[in-house]
Each structure stands twice: as C-alpha cells, then as structure tokens.
Design a protein around this motif. Structure first.
Motif, mmCIF file in Angstrom:
data_model
loop_
_atom_site.group_PDB
_atom_site.id
_atom_site.type_symbol
_atom_site.label_atom_id
_atom_site.label_comp_id
_atom_site.label_asym_id
_atom_site.label_seq_id
_atom_site.Cartn_x
_atom_site.Cartn_y
_atom_site.Cartn_z
ATOM 1 N N PHE B 35 35.396 7.235 56.917
ATOM 2 C CA PHE B 35 35.635 8.645 57.235
ATOM 3 C C PHE B 35 36.601 8.796 58.398
ATOM 4 O O PHE B 35 37.435 9.696 58.415
ATOM 5 C CB PHE B 35 34.319 9.367 57.565
ATOM 6 C CG PHE B 35 33.534 9.729 56.348
ATOM 7 C CD1 PHE B 35 34.112 10.497 55.344
ATOM 8 C CD2 PHE B 35 32.226 9.299 56.191
ATOM 9 C CE1 PHE B 35 33.400 10.830 54.210
ATOM 10 C CE2 PHE B 35 31.501 9.632 55.059
ATOM 11 C CZ PHE B 35 32.084 10.394 54.064
ATOM 12 N N SER B 38 40.106 8.163 57.075
ATOM 13 C CA SER B 38 40.608 9.225 56.201
ATOM 14 C C SER B 38 40.922 10.484 57.006
ATOM 15 O O SER B 38 41.934 11.136 56.752
ATOM 16 C CB SER B 38 39.643 9.494 55.051
ATOM 17 O OG SER B 38 38.492 10.124 55.531
ATOM 18 N N THR B 39 40.065 10.812 57.989
ATOM 19 C CA THR B 39 40.401 11.997 58.802
ATOM 20 C C THR B 39 41.641 11.726 59.660
ATOM 21 O O THR B 39 42.455 12.620 59.890
ATOM 22 C CB THR B 39 39.227 12.432 59.723
ATOM 23 O OG1 THR B 39 38.659 11.277 60.314
ATOM 24 C CG2 THR B 39 38.176 13.189 58.968
ATOM 25 N N ASP B 42 44.668 12.014 57.384
ATOM 26 C CA ASP B 42 44.832 13.428 57.051
ATOM 27 C C ASP B 42 45.494 14.161 58.217
ATOM 28 O O ASP B 42 46.416 14.953 58.034
ATOM 29 C CB ASP B 42 43.450 14.010 56.739
ATOM 30 C CG ASP B 42 43.522 15.448 56.319
ATOM 31 O OD1 ASP B 42 44.264 15.726 55.363
ATOM 32 O OD2 ASP B 42 42.845 16.292 56.946
ATOM 33 N N PHE B 43 45.031 13.844 59.403
ATOM 34 C CA PHE B 43 45.575 14.472 60.605
ATOM 35 C C PHE B 43 47.051 14.140 60.766
ATOM 36 O O PHE B 43 47.902 15.012 60.993
ATOM 37 C CB PHE B 43 44.771 13.991 61.821
ATOM 38 C CG PHE B 43 45.268 14.514 63.143
ATOM 39 C CD1 PHE B 43 45.255 15.877 63.409
ATOM 40 C CD2 PHE B 43 45.749 13.653 64.122
ATOM 41 C CE1 PHE B 43 45.711 16.368 64.631
ATOM 42 C CE2 PHE B 43 46.199 14.129 65.332
ATOM 43 C CZ PHE B 43 46.176 15.481 65.594
ATOM 44 N N SER B 67 40.856 18.768 64.925
ATOM 45 C CA SER B 67 41.340 18.279 63.637
ATOM 46 C C SER B 67 40.832 16.892 63.291
ATOM 47 O O SER B 67 40.964 16.455 62.167
ATOM 48 C CB SER B 67 42.868 18.238 63.632
ATOM 49 O OG SER B 67 43.383 19.401 64.210
ATOM 50 N N LEU B 68 40.276 16.189 64.243
ATOM 51 C CA LEU B 68 39.862 14.814 63.957
ATOM 52 C C LEU B 68 38.410 14.541 64.327
ATOM 53 O O LEU B 68 37.588 14.203 63.482
ATOM 54 C CB LEU B 68 40.789 13.851 64.712
ATOM 55 C CG LEU B 68 41.192 12.571 63.972
ATOM 56 C CD1 LEU B 68 42.304 11.864 64.707
ATOM 57 C CD2 LEU B 68 40.028 11.666 63.729
ATOM 58 N N PRO B 71 35.711 17.083 62.445
ATOM 59 C CA PRO B 71 35.471 16.761 61.034
ATOM 60 C C PRO B 71 34.798 15.401 60.855
ATOM 61 O O PRO B 71 33.931 15.244 59.986
ATOM 62 C CB PRO B 71 36.875 16.735 60.409
ATOM 63 C CG PRO B 71 37.754 17.400 61.366
ATOM 64 C CD PRO B 71 37.136 17.328 62.713
ATOM 65 N N PHE B 72 35.177 14.450 61.679
ATOM 66 C CA PHE B 72 34.562 13.122 61.587
ATOM 67 C C PHE B 72 33.059 13.196 61.874
ATOM 68 O O PHE B 72 32.234 12.689 61.113
ATOM 69 C CB PHE B 72 35.249 12.156 62.564
ATOM 70 C CG PHE B 72 34.516 10.863 62.752
ATOM 71 C CD1 PHE B 72 34.453 9.929 61.735
ATOM 72 C CD2 PHE B 72 33.860 10.577 63.952
ATOM 73 C CE1 PHE B 72 33.772 8.734 61.898
ATOM 74 C CE2 PHE B 72 33.177 9.398 64.126
ATOM 75 C CZ PHE B 72 33.125 8.468 63.099
ATOM 76 N N ALA B 75 31.193 14.799 59.086
ATOM 77 C CA ALA B 75 30.971 13.882 57.959
ATOM 78 C C ALA B 75 29.813 12.934 58.264
ATOM 79 O O ALA B 75 28.973 12.651 57.407
ATOM 80 C CB ALA B 75 32.243 13.096 57.673
#
Lengths: 265, 266
Positions: B35, B38-39, B42-43, B67-68, B71-72, B75
C-alpha cells in the motif's frame, strides 16, 4: 486422628450447610464438615454424586447457592481473594498452557498466586523438584506424557504452599508406578516432617484402595448428600472393606442414610 | 497491577509461539509495503501530471500528508479490520478450551485483572503492528518534509482504533470457547462498528425528512470508529474523538468482564 471436630486451631476447611442448585436440580445438598490442618480426606462417591461441584465451591470457582465455606478462616464469598490464595487446586483435567515450558508455566502460576517475587524462583524450583519434574523443566508441556502433565498440574497446585490442597481425581489415567509416586507425594505434603506447616488435602476419587492408602478420613457423597463422614480406621474397624461399605450405600438409592445424622457435626 | 503484568506477559509471549501471530505480522508487513508503494507511485504520478499541465494551484495544495500518509494509514486501518480479530480470537476462548480458565478463576485474581491483562497483551501486539506501519511514513522524513504533528496524529489514530478493535475482539473471544467462532463474531462486530454503520447512516438519511432519522443518523455516525479515525488522520486531535475511543474500549472491556464473571454462575 479424630474427625477434626474438637480441634482448637483454625480449621483448614470449614463447610456449613453447603448447597448448589442448578434450576430444580440440586447437585449438592446441605454439606457440613471440617478438615483439620494436616488431615488427608478422601471424598468418595459414584460419578455425578457432586464431588466436582463440591470441590469447585471450595476453590471459589463457582459460588454456593447456600451455606458457607471458610478456607483457613477466609470466607469464599466475602473474602474470595484471601480464600483462593490459601487453596491449591488440581481440577479433573490439569489446567495447562500446552505452549509453555514446565518452568515458565509453574513460574507464571507462582506469580498469579501471590508468591513474593524474591521467593518465586525458589518456590518454583522446589515445586518442580518435589513433583519429579526437574529433568523435563525446560520442555514444552504439550510434548509431555499424560503422567508428566498430571505432575505439572500438581506442581502448579503446590507452588504457593497453600494451606489447603484440593485434588480432583489426581491419579486418574496414570500408570501404577506414577500412581504410587503421586500418592507418596500427597502423603508427604500432609506429614509433620514437611517443613512449612502441614497442608490439608481433600481429594476426590472413586478408586477405593487409593483412599485406604493415603487418607485418614472418608467422606462419601451420594446424590449430593453426605452419607458417611468417618475416620477410615473406624469405618473399616469391623473388618468391613471400604468397597462393601461403598456398594452398600450406593445400592440403597435415595433413602437418606442413618449414618447421615450421626456423621453431621 | 502485578497480576495484570503477569497475565499480559504470559499472553503476549504465547502469541509468538502460535503461527497466527506470524501469519498476521507477515501479511501486515507485506500489505503495508504494498500500500505504501502504491500510494507513493500514485502521488508521484499526480505530481508529474500537475507539473505537465502547469496546474499551479493543485500543485500548491499537494503535500505528503494529505496525499500520501493519510491514504496509507486509511488503507492500513482497513487491513486491521480483518487481522485484529485473528489476534484476539484466542484471548479468552483458548483458556476455556484448555481448562485454564479454572486456574485463573481460582487464583487470587480479580476478573478485572484478568480482563486488563488479556487486553494489554493484545493491545501490545497491535502496537507492534502500528510500529511496523509507522516505519513507512518514517521513511518520508528521510526524503522529504512531511508534517510531524499530522503524521503522529494519524499514527495515534491508528493506535487508538486498533485498541478499540482489540477490546471488541476480546469481548467476542469471551463469548465462546471456539476460536473460529470468536474470529467470526469479532470480525462481524468490528466491521459493523468500523465500516457498516456509516452505510447504515446513509440509508437512514436517504429516507430523509424525519427529524428522528437525523438524530439517529448523527448518533450512528458518532458510534462508527471511521468517523473519529478520519479526524485523527487528517491531523485534528479533538478531545471528543479521544473520549470516544476511551468509551469504546471501556464499554467492551466491561462487557467482557461481565461475560467472564458470568461463567461462575453457569
């Protein structure tokens, strides 16, 4: 050894009018008895007579529906922690954590039974040695044989040197040699030579010669009632074998025994 | 307190001789890494896109925390919903299956000491999980400048949420001697409390108009852990949210204590 009634020191166990009801079913009815320090009492009775229920009430695992239990002077209802600290209990199946080593387990029990930290290591070693567990003390309990597990159960019960030992069928499932060893240990715990104050033992069994081998006194429960409470010597004085007494009593179903009235203090 | 430490210590050590703990920690570490990567990608993608299209406003709003890190942690919270019941399933159920409850209940211990000890052991395990998860946001401090306060608030949130779920799982474990049942009951309770309630709130709101529905909806939203966790991962530390977690832990530990105590009367 007398029946313990005229003893002046605090009785190790004092039980008055003990009852346990489950709904309409009365598992234990009106038990009265005392056990003196150092006395070894055999609690006899057929299966489902109320032996385990009685022992669970003595150890504070379940509360009585009625009556009083004093362990070394502590009431199990009003001073439960004091009463439980004075009891060592080996239930029918030893309460073991299979993933622990013998030493770690006995040490854990010592800590929850209030053995002071300074004395803990000694107490643990002593209990392990007395139960003949020194060689397996580093082994994981789950890998031990049934006989050794039973001994670990016994080590757990004696580690805090309790005034009262309650043993529920301590020799069940053991081989003859192990049985003899466990009996020897029980006898030794209650003997005057045993240093730190004599321990009273109440053990349940339906092996009659076990009682003859180590107990001074016999209590027989049938349908939750006390039908016999006598010193072993008196009971077998007339040349009567314990087995005959047992068979005689359990065959007369339900009828309250005449011995009942005499035996109750 | 000595007793609590003895019980907690025994319980905590017993986690590490069972395969469950290692399965849980392995899954947790692998998923945390996945995760996080992936974050992170994505960022990076979004930063690149914003740069390409010269979206200065958007670029200015972007930061490592919103943004990181958030969300991390969100998750990881979701992963926790499924893994924590596996950690707590044995707490009481195991003792009942082993017969060791008879040892604990005939020892000079209060039921509270037993319950606190078990809770502390599982909470300690959850803390290990939070520490593993914290490693990844920690890396960001080496390469960038995330907000310390916000990151810590998020980790605090993850910790509190895990403690609340441990209390719920402990309660589930107290109900049965079967670990599988304890796991499923714990999972369902945690899912309802953590995720489902907000959906139920939405359903209640879709009925609309009824003033009582609003009140119930508001209450349900407050009861859901997600609502309070979101505040914390966005960096808001509000006493009301902290109080919520204390109350949730207290309620479920009290319930566990009542169930353990009731075993004497059966």
């Amino acid at each position: 050894m007398s029946a313990g009634i005229e003893v002046t020191e605090t009785p190790a166990i004092e039980v008055e009018g003990l009852c346990k009801r489950y709904g309409d079913f009365e598992a234990v009815h009106g038990l009265h008895f005392r056990v003196a320090p150092g006395e070894v009492v055999g609690l006899l009775g057929p299966n489902a007579a109320g032996k385990t229920t009685t022992m669970r009430m003595l150890t504070g695992f379940i509360p009585p529906s009625d009556g009083r239990v004093l362990i070394a002077g502590h009431d199990v209802l009003t001073d439960p922690l004091g009463a439980r600290a004075a009891v060592g209990y080996l239930p029918e199946s030893p309460p073991l954590y299979p993933e622990m080593t013998v030493r770690a387990y006995v040490s854990f029990v010592a800590s929850i039974k209030d053995v002071p930290r300074r004395e803990r290591a000694d107490a643990v070693e002593r209990a392990i040695a007395r139960c003949g567990l020194s060689e397996v003390s580093r082994r994981v309990i789950g890998q031990l044989s049934k006989g050794y597990r039973q001994r670990v159960g016994l080590a757990q019960a004696i580690v805090h040197e309790p005034e009262v030992l309650v043993l529920d069928e301590p020799t069940v499932g053991l081989d003859p040699i192990q049985i003899r060893e466990i009996r020897g240990l029980i006898a030794e715990l209650a003997s005057p030579e045993h240093g730190r104050g004599r321990q009273s033992v109440i053990l349940s069994t339906h092996i009659l010669n076990e009682v003859e081998a180590i107990c001074q006194r016999v209590m027989m429960i049938h349908h939750g009632r006390m039908v016999i409470d006598q010193p072993l010597a008196e009971l077998t004085a007339g040349g009567q074998r314990l087995e005959e007494v047992f068979a005689h009593i359990t065959s007369r179903d339900d009828a309250p025994s005449p011995v009942d009235a005499e035996a109750s203090p | 307190m000595r007793h609590v430490a003895a019980i907690a210590g025994r319980e905590f050590r017993s986690f590490f001789v069972s395969p469950v703990a290692f399965v849980v920690l392995t899954l947790w570490s692998v998923l945390a890494g996945t995760f996080f990567l992936s974050t992170l990608f994505d960022f990076q993608q979004r930063v690149l896109l914003a740069q390409q299209f010269q979206q200065v406003d958007q670029l200015a709003q972007m930061n490592l925390n919103d943004s990181l890190v958030s969300p991390f942690l969100g998750a990881m919270w979701f992963v926790m919903l499924f893994l924590l019941p596996a950690v707590t399933m044995g707490l009481f159920a195991n003792d009942k299956a082993n017969g060791t409850d008879e040892l604990l209940l005939t020892s000079p211990l209060t039921v509270w000491e037993i319950v606190f000890g078990k809770f502390a052991a599982a909470a300690g395990f959850a803390l290990v999980m939070v520490a593993i998860a914290a490693f990844y946001p920690g890396l960001l401090f080496y390469f960038g400048e995330p907000d310390v306060g916000k990151t810590l608030a998020g980790l605090l949130g993850l910790m509190l949420v895990s403690f609340a779920y441990v209390a719920v799982g402990a309660f589930a474990s107290s109900l049965t001697q079967n670990q599988l049942i304890a796991f499923i009951v714990g999972l369902v309770l945690i899912l309802v409390m953590g995720v489902m309630l907000p959906f139920l709130v939405d359903i209640a709101f879709s009925g609309a108009g009824v003033p009582a529905a609003d009140a119930i909806g508001g209450l349900m939203r407050w009861v859901a852990t997600g609502y309070h966790f979101e505040h914390l991962i966005s960096g808001e530390i509000d006493t009301a949210d902290l109080a919520y977690f204390v109350v949730a832990i207290g309620v479920f530990l009290t319930l566990s204590k009542a169930v353990v105590e009731s075993s004497r009367w059966r």
